[in-house]
Design a protein around this motif. Structure first.
Motif, short mmCIF file in Angstrom:
data_model
loop_
_atom_site.label_atom_id
_atom_site.label_comp_id
_atom_site.label_asym_id
_atom_site.label_seq_id
_atom_site.Cartn_x
_atom_site.Cartn_y
_atom_site.Cartn_z
N ILE A 194 7.00 -35.18 25.03
CA ILE A 194 7.69 -33.75 25.33
C ILE A 194 7.17 -32.64 26.41
N ARG A 195 8.12 -32.66 27.11
CA ARG A 195 7.74 -31.69 28.45
C ARG A 195 9.26 -30.55 28.11
N CYS A 196 8.83 -29.17 28.14
CA CYS A 196 9.57 -28.40 28.75
C CYS A 196 10.22 -28.18 29.77
N ARG A 197 11.82 -27.72 30.36
CA ARG A 197 12.20 -28.11 31.31
C ARG A 197 12.49 -25.93 31.69
N VAL A 198 12.34 -26.00 32.86
CA VAL A 198 11.98 -24.88 33.35
C VAL A 198 14.32 -24.28 34.29
N THR A 199 14.53 -23.70 33.36
CA THR A 199 16.15 -24.21 34.24
C THR A 199 15.84 -22.73 35.37
N GLY A 200 15.30 -21.65 34.95
CA GLY A 200 15.24 -20.22 35.36
C GLY A 200 14.07 -18.98 35.23
N GLU A 201 14.09 -17.56 35.94
CA GLU A 201 13.34 -16.58 35.55
C GLU A 201 14.29 -15.65 35.91
N LYS A 202 13.69 -14.91 35.00
CA LYS A 202 14.11 -13.16 35.02
C LYS A 202 13.79 -12.34 34.59
N TYR A 203 13.92 -11.32 34.72
CA TYR A 203 13.35 -10.53 33.89
C TYR A 203 14.31 -9.84 32.81
N LEU A 204 13.44 -9.81 31.41
CA LEU A 204 14.09 -10.03 30.37
C LEU A 204 13.35 -8.98 29.42
N LYS A 205 14.12 -8.28 28.32
CA LYS A 205 13.64 -7.51 27.68
C LYS A 205 12.96 -8.64 26.70
N ILE A 206 11.73 -8.35 25.66
CA ILE A 206 10.71 -8.92 25.11
C ILE A 206 10.25 -8.28 23.91
#
Length: 206
Positions: A194-206
């Protein structure tokens, strides 16, 4: 800059000192145009006020600007900007409106009043940390779901959706610097299945 502190929402608060009313308006912004638009909206709302002092900081171009708006130099705009800088805030604007109460506060009194106005404006808006996050998903069978979910949370990820169908698909966001470690951990625990799939990047609240 992979993370930074900013304001959560537009908000305001006020107080009175020696009959002068001070109102602190704070808001998150991302561009110079948005900052100027916010300042002008407060000036229009309080066009009868004696002063509408402002300061703002932006990541774009590392902009730092302020105005005393008629108060003695160094007693208003700079103290407001200093509060933003000491809190390490960016992408935000603050307008300190003053209705003069008839009593002069003196230079030190003005600095204290505008500093306090900035602080209560910021407190009402709330400070958040925003980070560059990877938007990703991972698909697994039901048996492995109970092991993947804790791994995501332990590595600072926030699960945004879980789709239970033939398999389980978890959609999540995670600080960019933590993604590779999480992906490797999931790959290892699934024995390379199993691998993770990246769908995008964004600045978000953490």
């Amino acid at each position: 800059m992979n993370s930074y502190k900013t304001l959560e929402k537009a908000a305001s608060d006020e107080f009175v000192v020696k009959k002068s009313r001070f109102i602190g308006y704070a808001a998150p912004v991302q561009t110079n145009e948005q900052a100027v638009e916010f300042i002008n909206s407060i000036k229009a709302k309080h066009r009868d006020a004696r002063h509408n002092v402002y300061a703002y900081c932006l990541r774009e171009g590392q902009i730092r600007r302020y105005s005393d708006d008629g108060e003695p130099q160094g007693t208003a705009g700079m103290p407001v900007l200093d509060v933003l800088l000491k809190e390490e805030l960016t992408d935000c604007v603050l307008v300190a409106t003053r209705y003069f109460g008839g009593t002069l506060l003196g230079a030190n009194g003005l600095v204290r009043a505008y500093t306090h106005t900035a602080k209560i404006g910021i407190e009402s808006a709330g400070i958040i940390t925003v980070a560059l996050c990877r938007l990703a998903d991972v698909t697994c069978d039901y048996n492995f779901y109970g092991r993947i979910q804790p791994l995501i949370c332990e590595n600072g990820g926030i699960i945004e959706d879980v789709d239970f169908s033939e398999n389980v698909r978890l959609t999540f966001r995670i600080p960019a610097e933590s993604f590779e470690f999480l992906d490797a951990a999931i790959f290892d625990k699934s024995c390379g299945k199993i691998r993770c799939r990246v769908t995008g990047e964004k600045y978000l609240k953490i």
